[in-house]
Design a protein around this motif. Structure first.
Motif, mmCIF file in Angstrom:
data_model
loop_
_atom_site.group_PDB
_atom_site.id
_atom_site.type_symbol
_atom_site.label_atom_id
_atom_site.label_comp_id
_atom_site.label_asym_id
_atom_site.label_seq_id
_atom_site.Cartn_x
_atom_site.Cartn_y
_atom_site.Cartn_z
ATOM 1 N N GLY A 13 10.103 2.218 -25.939
ATOM 2 C CA GLY A 13 8.677 2.252 -26.210
ATOM 3 C C GLY A 13 7.993 3.483 -25.673
ATOM 4 O O GLY A 13 6.770 3.477 -25.480
ATOM 5 N N ASP A 14 8.752 4.570 -25.456
ATOM 6 C CA ASP A 14 8.161 5.733 -24.781
ATOM 7 C C ASP A 14 8.451 7.058 -25.476
ATOM 8 O O ASP A 14 8.558 8.091 -24.814
ATOM 9 C CB ASP A 14 8.626 5.792 -23.326
ATOM 10 N N HIS A 15 8.575 7.039 -26.819
ATOM 11 C CA HIS A 15 8.788 8.271 -27.573
ATOM 12 C C HIS A 15 7.701 8.423 -28.637
ATOM 13 O O HIS A 15 7.122 7.441 -29.099
ATOM 14 C CB HIS A 15 10.173 8.270 -28.235
ATOM 15 N N ILE A 16 7.476 9.670 -29.046
ATOM 16 C CA ILE A 16 6.450 9.981 -30.045
ATOM 17 C C ILE A 16 7.151 10.396 -31.345
ATOM 18 O O ILE A 16 7.850 11.416 -31.393
ATOM 19 C CB ILE A 16 5.539 11.125 -29.560
ATOM 20 N N TYR A 17 6.956 9.606 -32.405
ATOM 21 C CA TYR A 17 7.612 9.892 -33.687
ATOM 22 C C TYR A 17 7.067 8.951 -34.746
ATOM 23 O O TYR A 17 6.387 7.964 -34.435
ATOM 24 C CB TYR A 17 9.127 9.714 -33.576
ATOM 25 N N LYS A 18 7.375 9.252 -36.007
ATOM 26 C CA LYS A 18 7.079 8.361 -37.130
ATOM 27 C C LYS A 18 8.372 8.115 -37.890
ATOM 28 O O LYS A 18 9.030 9.071 -38.342
ATOM 29 C CB LYS A 18 6.039 8.975 -38.063
ATOM 30 N N ARG A 75 7.222 12.426 -42.698
ATOM 31 C CA ARG A 75 6.755 13.809 -42.504
ATOM 32 C C ARG A 75 5.389 14.009 -43.141
ATOM 33 O O ARG A 75 5.072 13.365 -44.142
ATOM 34 C CB ARG A 75 7.748 14.788 -43.137
ATOM 35 N N PRO A 76 4.580 14.942 -42.604
ATOM 36 C CA PRO A 76 3.283 15.221 -43.231
ATOM 37 C C PRO A 76 3.419 15.885 -44.589
ATOM 38 O O PRO A 76 2.530 15.780 -45.425
ATOM 39 C CB PRO A 76 2.584 16.142 -42.221
ATOM 40 N N GLU A 77 4.538 16.578 -44.820
ATOM 41 C CA GLU A 77 4.779 17.189 -46.126
ATOM 42 C C GLU A 77 6.281 17.304 -46.353
ATOM 43 O O GLU A 77 7.072 17.382 -45.407
ATOM 44 C CB GLU A 77 4.137 18.570 -46.210
ATOM 45 N N ALA A 78 6.694 17.259 -47.603
ATOM 46 C CA ALA A 78 8.113 17.299 -47.949
ATOM 47 C C ALA A 78 8.761 18.564 -47.393
ATOM 48 O O ALA A 78 8.199 19.660 -47.486
ATOM 49 C CB ALA A 78 8.283 17.244 -49.466
ATOM 50 N N GLY A 79 9.926 18.392 -46.798
ATOM 51 C CA GLY A 79 10.646 19.541 -46.254
ATOM 52 C C GLY A 79 10.231 19.931 -44.858
ATOM 53 O O GLY A 79 10.798 20.856 -44.265
ATOM 54 N N GLY A 80 9.246 19.232 -44.281
ATOM 55 C CA GLY A 80 8.813 19.543 -42.927
ATOM 56 C C GLY A 80 9.831 19.089 -41.901
ATOM 57 O O GLY A 80 10.753 18.328 -42.208
ATOM 58 N N PRO A 81 9.684 19.537 -40.663
ATOM 59 C CA PRO A 81 10.637 19.155 -39.617
ATOM 60 C C PRO A 81 10.540 17.677 -39.264
ATOM 61 O O PRO A 81 9.495 17.047 -39.449
ATOM 62 C CB PRO A 81 10.227 20.045 -38.428
ATOM 63 N N ALA A 82 11.641 17.125 -38.764
ATOM 64 C CA ALA A 82 11.670 15.736 -38.304
ATOM 65 C C ALA A 82 11.144 15.716 -36.870
ATOM 66 O O ALA A 82 11.839 16.136 -35.944
ATOM 67 C CB ALA A 82 13.092 15.182 -38.384
ATOM 68 N N TYR A 83 9.929 15.227 -36.680
ATOM 69 C CA TYR A 83 9.258 15.318 -35.386
ATOM 70 C C TYR A 83 9.569 14.097 -34.523
ATOM 71 O O TYR A 83 9.278 12.959 -34.893
ATOM 72 C CB TYR A 83 7.744 15.440 -35.594
ATOM 73 N N HIS A 134 -3.081 8.161 -43.810
ATOM 74 C CA HIS A 134 -3.483 6.766 -43.976
ATOM 75 C C HIS A 134 -2.346 5.892 -44.506
ATOM 76 O O HIS A 134 -2.417 4.660 -44.419
ATOM 77 C CB HIS A 134 -4.683 6.670 -44.914
ATOM 78 N N SER A 135 -1.308 6.508 -45.059
ATOM 79 C CA SER A 135 -0.191 5.715 -45.575
ATOM 80 C C SER A 135 0.748 5.264 -44.452
ATOM 81 O O SER A 135 1.552 4.347 -44.650
ATOM 82 C CB SER A 135 0.604 6.524 -46.616
ATOM 83 N N TRP A 136 0.684 5.915 -43.302
ATOM 84 C CA TRP A 136 1.523 5.539 -42.151
ATOM 85 C C TRP A 136 0.669 5.658 -40.891
ATOM 86 O O TRP A 136 0.854 6.535 -40.054
ATOM 87 C CB TRP A 136 2.760 6.426 -42.059
ATOM 88 N N PRO A 137 -0.314 4.763 -40.734
ATOM 89 C CA PRO A 137 -1.265 4.900 -39.619
ATOM 90 C C PRO A 137 -0.639 4.529 -38.277
ATOM 91 O O PRO A 137 0.317 3.761 -38.212
ATOM 92 C CB PRO A 137 -2.372 3.908 -39.994
ATOM 93 N N ILE A 138 -1.200 5.077 -37.224
ATOM 94 C CA ILE A 138 -0.848 4.670 -35.871
ATOM 95 C C ILE A 138 -1.918 3.694 -35.414
ATOM 96 O O ILE A 138 -3.086 4.034 -35.278
ATOM 97 C CB ILE A 138 -0.754 5.882 -34.917
ATOM 98 N N TRP A 139 -1.488 2.448 -35.196
ATOM 99 C CA TRP A 139 -2.400 1.382 -34.809
ATOM 100 C C TRP A 139 -2.610 1.425 -33.291
ATOM 101 O O TRP A 139 -1.723 1.784 -32.532
ATOM 102 C CB TRP A 139 -1.811 0.025 -35.204
ATOM 103 N N THR A 140 -3.811 1.031 -32.871
ATOM 104 C CA THR A 140 -4.109 1.025 -31.444
ATOM 105 C C THR A 140 -5.356 0.190 -31.187
ATOM 106 O O THR A 140 -5.992 -0.307 -32.137
ATOM 107 C CB THR A 140 -4.303 2.457 -30.908
ATOM 108 N N TYR A 141 -5.717 0.058 -29.932
ATOM 109 C CA TYR A 141 -6.979 -0.564 -29.567
ATOM 110 C C TYR A 141 -8.059 0.502 -29.574
ATOM 111 O O TYR A 141 -7.906 1.566 -28.968
ATOM 112 C CB TYR A 141 -6.887 -1.188 -28.170
ATOM 113 N N SER A 142 -9.163 0.227 -30.270
ATOM 114 C CA SER A 142 -10.258 1.191 -30.340
ATOM 115 C C SER A 142 -11.494 0.622 -29.659
ATOM 116 O O SER A 142 -11.970 -0.467 -30.029
ATOM 117 C CB SER A 142 -10.583 1.529 -31.801
ATOM 118 N N GLU A 143 -11.999 1.344 -28.692
ATOM 119 C CA GLU A 143 -13.226 0.930 -28.018
ATOM 120 C C GLU A 143 -14.427 1.126 -28.938
ATOM 121 O O GLU A 143 -14.429 1.979 -29.821
ATOM 122 C CB GLU A 143 -13.435 1.765 -26.749
#
Length: 419
Positions: free
Chosen positions: A133-138, A257-265, A294-303
């Motif tokens: 639960g401690d990595h940043i990726y999609k 990825r944000p666009e086709a052919g982009g790096p795997a982040y 918006h097709s792959w949102p990051i969900w969270t708690y919003s104040e």
């Protein structure tokens, strides 16, 4: 439905391991576990793993917590309480609670699943996706589940290529032409490079797919082994590489990825420098990690906070933010912000300047303060006229300064300035 075939994700349960301290983040994890550390202007690190599971179609999720879990549990209760049992959706928070023995907390990553096997099996998922639960990726987990079934694997391990110089902190594997893992070393001091590319290693992302029934048998066996450390990377995976069928799933096949052919982040934000760099990655014009998809949102708690506000428009006292992310509730009052992230409710007062700054919620920056290359912890009050980033020697005496020259500032450090 995809091509008339029901998604395997609806038969899967995500089990998120979120009990680690993350000691290399220093004071950032003094009061919170690493997965609860703030990231990206409004999120927590754990939101990325959870959002990947949700967006992939997985509707049964469990989170195992342990170290200083209050901040994490509070966030999960506030931001992830929308699952509905009547739709066969479940969200379980599983703190270490001595359920197996009065002397035992979670002994390792495998034990953190073993101690809750009865809860997992009560839901009867066909598959279990175990992840850190401690990595940043999609990532879309459906292709990984498909590969697991098609290849008849005992375990499928997500992997990514990494520079050899950085690979010693991960599980390193070798694979054959069918993606079968033929060798696996957990955090080797001298990691072996890939064939034909010795400066690069194939490393584990800490994401595993198992058939639930198979994993249950393995965990029960492991629990009875006095020589085991009860860890997936050290015990379970190496054993299955030798005695079973372990398959590698390249991240490139399922990365969003944000666009086709982009790096795997994918980032392990486990150090001050890597955490700082990953946050500042988001200030690029087109970052490799897209928070606006918006097709792959990051969900969270919003104040519930007011919009960000920029005030004063006089020479030398103009509220501006350039190449920056500024969250709700912030007020930039006659100050200059450049290539920085401001989380909720940050106040930057007149004549102050922030450059390359990651500013966590509730911080107030006093008048005429100038800060560069900094991470400011939650709720810190920066005094008027404070200068950070000009004198490395002075900065090192007053604050936590990383090898990369990033200063971590906490309220305790500020209080000692006048002591």
């Amino acid at each position: 439905m995809t091509g008339g075939v029901a998604p395997l994700s609806r038969q899967a349960m995500a089990y998120v391991l979120a009990g680690g301290r993350g000691s290399r983040l220093m004071e950032l994890t003094d009061v919170r576990a690493k997965p609860a550390v703030y990231f990206g202007g409004k999120f927590r690190i754990i939101d990325f793993a959870l959002s990947n599971a949700l967006n992939s179609g997985i509707r049964r999720i469990a989170v195992a917590t342990q170290y200083k879990a209050h901040s994490l549990i509070r966030h999960l209760q506030r931001g992830w309480n929308f699952f509905r049992p009547e739709r066969n959706e479940t969200f379980d928070i599983l703190p270490a609670s001595q359920r197996v023995s009065e002397e035992k907390w979670y002994l390792g990553t495998a034990d953190a699943v073993f101690q809750n096997l009865d809860i997992v099996q009560d839901y009867d998922p066909r598959f279990i996706v175990v992840m850190a639960g401690d990595h940043i990726y999609k990532m879309d987990f459906e292709p990984m589940l498909r590969q697991h079934v098609e290849q008849g694997a005992d375990v499928t391990v997500a992997c990514i290529e990494a520079p050899r110089a950085q690979a010693s902190g991960f599980g390193v594997m070798s694979v054959d032409e069918t993606d079968r893992i033929v060798d696996f070393l957990e955090k080797p001091a001298d990691p072996p490079g890939m064939l034909g590319n010795p400066d690069v290693c194939l490393v584990s992302m800490g994401i595993y797919v198992f058939d639930t029934a198979f994993l249950a048998d393995e965990l029960r066996r492991d629990a009875q082994d006095p020589e085991s450390t009860h860890d997936f990377g050290k015990d379970i995976i190496p054993r299955l590489v030798k005695l079973g069928k372990a398959v590698a799933h390249p991240f490139s096949r399922s990365c969003i990825r944000p666009e086709a052919g982009g790096p795997a982040y994918w980032r392990d934000v486990g150090t001050i420098d890597s955490y700082f760099a990953a946050n500042l990655d988001l200030t690029e014009v087109v970052p490799d990690l897209d928070l606006y998809d918006h097709s792959w949102p990051i969900w969270t708690y919003s104040e519930m906070v007011a919009p960000a506000k920029f005030v004063h428009d006089h020479p030398g006292r103009r509220g501006t933010a350039v190449a920056s992310l500024v969250a709700g509730g912030c007020v930039v009052s006659g100050a200059r912000v450049w290539r920085s992230l401001l989380f909720n409710n940050v106040r930057v007062n007149s004549y102050a300047g922030l450059e390359l700054a990651v500013v966590l919620p509730g911080v107030e920056v006093g008048r005429s303060a100038r800060l560069r290359n900094v991470i400011i912890d939650r709720g810190v009050r920066i005094p008027e006229g404070l200068i950070v980033g000009d004198d490395p020697v002075l900065d090192s005496r007053r604050f936590r300064r990383s090898e990369g020259g990033v200063c971590l500032i906490t309220q305790t450090m500020i209080d000692k300035l006048d002591a």
